[in-house]
Design a protein around this motif. Structure first.
Motif, PDB file in Angstrom:
ATOM      1  N   ARG A 184     -28.585 -42.452 -60.936  1.00 31.16           N
ATOM      2  CA  ARG A 184     -28.964 -41.058 -61.126  1.00 31.16           C
ATOM      3  C   ARG A 184     -28.600 -40.242 -59.880  1.00 31.16           C
ATOM      4  NH1 ARG A 184     -30.182 -40.642 -66.586  1.00 31.16           N
ATOM      5  NH2 ARG A 184     -31.402 -42.483 -67.215  1.00 31.16           N
ATOM      6  N   ARG A 185     -28.381 -38.960 -60.087  1.00 29.17           N
ATOM      7  CA  ARG A 185     -28.043 -38.082 -58.964  1.00 29.17           C
ATOM      8  C   ARG A 185     -29.112 -38.144 -57.877  1.00 29.17           C
ATOM      9  NH1 ARG A 185     -24.715 -33.374 -58.842  1.00 29.17           N
ATOM     10  NH2 ARG A 185     -24.643 -33.289 -61.128  1.00 29.17           N
ATOM     11  N   MET A 186     -30.368 -38.213 -58.290  1.00 25.87           N
ATOM     12  CA  MET A 186     -31.470 -38.187 -57.331  1.00 25.87           C
ATOM     13  C   MET A 186     -31.512 -39.429 -56.447  1.00 25.87           C
ATOM     14  SD  MET A 186     -34.604 -38.865 -59.987  1.00 25.87           S
ATOM     15  CE  MET A 186     -34.606 -40.282 -61.100  1.00 25.87           C
ATOM     16  N   GLN A 187     -30.856 -40.510 -56.868  1.00 25.45           N
ATOM     17  CA  GLN A 187     -30.922 -41.756 -56.098  1.00 25.45           C
ATOM     18  C   GLN A 187     -30.054 -41.710 -54.839  1.00 25.45           C
ATOM     19  OE1 GLN A 187     -30.510 -44.101 -60.107  1.00 25.45           O
ATOM     20  NE2 GLN A 187     -31.143 -45.574 -58.568  1.00 25.45           N
ATOM     21  N   GLY A 188     -28.926 -41.042 -54.896  1.00 25.98           N
ATOM     22  CA  GLY A 188     -28.085 -40.887 -53.722  1.00 25.98           C
ATOM     23  C   GLY A 188     -27.289 -42.117 -53.326  1.00 25.98           C
ATOM     24  N   TYR A 189     -27.308 -43.151 -54.160  1.00 24.32           N
ATOM     25  CA  TYR A 189     -26.602 -44.388 -53.820  1.00 24.32           C
ATOM     26  C   TYR A 189     -26.262 -45.152 -55.097  1.00 24.32           C
ATOM     27  CZ  TYR A 189     -25.818 -49.214 -52.333  1.00 24.32           C
ATOM     28  OH  TYR A 189     -25.280 -50.472 -52.153  1.00 24.32           O
ATOM     29  N   ASP A 190     -25.084 -45.785 -55.069  1.00 23.07           N
ATOM     30  CA  ASP A 190     -24.708 -46.681 -56.161  1.00 23.07           C
ATOM     31  C   ASP A 190     -23.764 -47.746 -55.609  1.00 23.07           C
ATOM     32  OD1 ASP A 190     -24.669 -47.781 -58.655  1.00 23.07           O
ATOM     33  OD2 ASP A 190     -23.723 -46.092 -59.665  1.00 23.07           O
ATOM     34  N   PHE A 191     -23.589 -48.805 -56.395  1.00 26.42           N
ATOM     35  CA  PHE A 191     -22.738 -49.921 -55.966  1.00 26.42           C
ATOM     36  C   PHE A 191     -21.956 -50.426 -57.170  1.00 26.42           C
ATOM     37  CE2 PHE A 191     -21.818 -54.396 -55.197  1.00 26.42           C
ATOM     38  CZ  PHE A 191     -21.298 -54.358 -53.908  1.00 26.42           C
TER      39      PHE A 191
ATOM     40  N   GLY B 279     -18.176 -55.599 -53.154  1.00 24.22           N
ATOM     41  CA  GLY B 279     -17.698 -54.468 -53.935  1.00 24.22           C
ATOM     42  C   GLY B 279     -17.689 -53.176 -53.160  1.00 24.22           C
ATOM     43  N   LEU B 280     -17.911 -52.081 -53.870  1.00 25.29           N
ATOM     44  CA  LEU B 280     -17.781 -50.742 -53.308  1.00 25.29           C
ATOM     45  C   LEU B 280     -19.122 -50.016 -53.372  1.00 25.29           C
ATOM     46  CD1 LEU B 280     -15.594 -48.602 -52.339  1.00 25.29           C
ATOM     47  CD2 LEU B 280     -15.630 -47.800 -54.712  1.00 25.29           C
ATOM     48  N   SER B 281     -19.577 -49.516 -52.231  1.00 25.35           N
ATOM     49  CA  SER B 281     -20.809 -48.728 -52.210  1.00 25.35           C
ATOM     50  C   SER B 281     -20.465 -47.253 -52.045  1.00 25.35           C
ATOM     51  CB  SER B 281     -21.734 -49.179 -51.074  1.00 25.35           C
ATOM     52  OG  SER B 281     -21.143 -48.913 -49.813  1.00 25.35           O
ATOM     53  N   ILE B 282     -21.282 -46.402 -52.633  1.00 24.84           N
ATOM     54  CA  ILE B 282     -21.075 -44.960 -52.529  1.00 24.84           C
ATOM     55  C   ILE B 282     -22.417 -44.282 -52.308  1.00 24.84           C
ATOM     56  CG2 ILE B 282     -21.079 -44.799 -55.066  1.00 24.84           C
ATOM     57  CD1 ILE B 282     -19.293 -42.303 -54.744  1.00 24.84           C
ATOM     58  N   ARG B 283     -22.431 -43.357 -51.352  1.00 23.25           N
ATOM     59  CA  ARG B 283     -23.624 -42.576 -51.041  1.00 23.25           C
ATOM     60  C   ARG B 283     -23.285 -41.093 -51.109  1.00 23.25           C
ATOM     61  NH1 ARG B 283     -23.898 -47.249 -48.098  1.00 23.25           N
ATOM     62  NH2 ARG B 283     -25.954 -48.252 -47.958  1.00 23.25           N
ATOM     63  N   TRP B 284     -24.274 -40.268 -51.412  1.00 19.57           N
ATOM     64  CA  TRP B 284     -24.044 -38.833 -51.470  1.00 19.57           C
ATOM     65  C   TRP B 284     -25.322 -38.088 -51.123  1.00 19.57           C
ATOM     66  CZ3 TRP B 284     -24.087 -42.181 -55.617  1.00 19.57           C
ATOM     67  CH2 TRP B 284     -25.116 -42.029 -56.557  1.00 19.57           C
ATOM     68  N   GLU B 285     -25.176 -36.787 -50.871  1.00 22.47           N
ATOM     69  CA  GLU B 285     -26.299 -35.939 -50.490  1.00 22.47           C
ATOM     70  C   GLU B 285     -26.882 -35.249 -51.723  1.00 22.47           C
ATOM     71  OE1 GLU B 285     -27.448 -36.001 -47.458  1.00 22.47           O
ATOM     72  OE2 GLU B 285     -25.797 -37.326 -46.841  1.00 22.47           O
ATOM     73  N   SER B 286     -28.112 -34.786 -51.584  1.00 22.51           N
ATOM     74  CA  SER B 286     -28.755 -34.035 -52.656  1.00 22.51           C
ATOM     75  C   SER B 286     -28.040 -32.698 -52.848  1.00 22.51           C
ATOM     76  CB  SER B 286     -30.228 -33.775 -52.332  1.00 22.51           C
ATOM     77  OG  SER B 286     -30.931 -34.992 -52.201  1.00 22.51           O
TER      78      SER B 286
END
Length: 213
Positions: A167-174, A128-135
């Protein structure tokens, strides 16, 4: 015949002559009925075609739109879907009649003041698709805000989405994607929603760096 509900000060609905009365969001709407005699103008034909294109595109996205436009539509005393249709008719159509289509980069699936993702990064993986982001340093960005993520497959007119993700604090989702659709072109959109569902961010169109199509 017109019917007054809940007494003389109540709502009105029904037909009186060639006028139809009904209530939408606590407002009484009057609409004239009768046969049309004029031939549609080129502008009207283009508008009708645009409406068909927009409605066909937005139909499978309704669950996302109901959340993404809920607060803005309520403030404007509109339905979320109607507000989304209006926006895309004005801003997300391209081409000339009858060859009208959706400009995917201008699609907006959420509208609100909540801060969005900081520096999102996408990667297409086997499952699938992974997404990462910064705080985020924005004081209005709460750690418990959740990611809304949607993948649209234009060739198939199909979607995969998660309305309440990490959650925003996690910085990662899939987001898991079916194998067959994953081989087709995809358009990716995200937004953030508060934990109490009262606020959202503006929607965002994301670019997949390692897109294989």
């Amino acid at each position: 015949m017109a019917i007054i509900r809940n007494g003389i000060a109540g709502t009105v609905s029904g037909k009186l002559g060639n006028t139809v009365m009904y209530t939408v969001l606590n407002k009484t709407v009057l609409r004239m009925t009768g046969k049309r005699r004029k031939v549609d103008s080129p502008k009207q034909l283009s508008s009708q075609r645009g409406m068909k294109v927009v409605n066909a595109f937005l139909k499978p996205l309704k669950p996302f739109i109901r959340i993404g436009f809920h607060a803005a539509a309520r403030e404007a005393e509109m339905y979320a879907m109607n507000m989304a249709v209006s926006h895309h008719m004005k801003h997300a159509l391209k081409g000339e009649y009858p060859d009208l289509s959706i400009d995917y980069e201008k699609v907006l699936l959420a509208k609100g003041p909540l801060p969005g993702l900081e520096q999102p990064r996408l990667e297409l993986e086997n499952e699938g698709l992974s997404i990462r982001w910064e705080s985020s340093m924005d004081p209005d960005a709460h750690p418990a805000d959740q990611l809304m993520l949607l993948v649209y497959f234009p060739v198939l007119s199909e979607v995969c989405y998660n309305l309440y993700g990490a959650r925003r604090m996690q910085g990662y989702d899939f987001l898991e994607l079916p194998a067959k659709p994953k081989q087709h072109p995809m358009e990716i959109y995200c937004a953030m929603v508060s934990a109490d569902r009262s606020r959202v961010s503006d929607g965002r169109h994301l670019i997949l760096a390692n897109k294989n199509s």
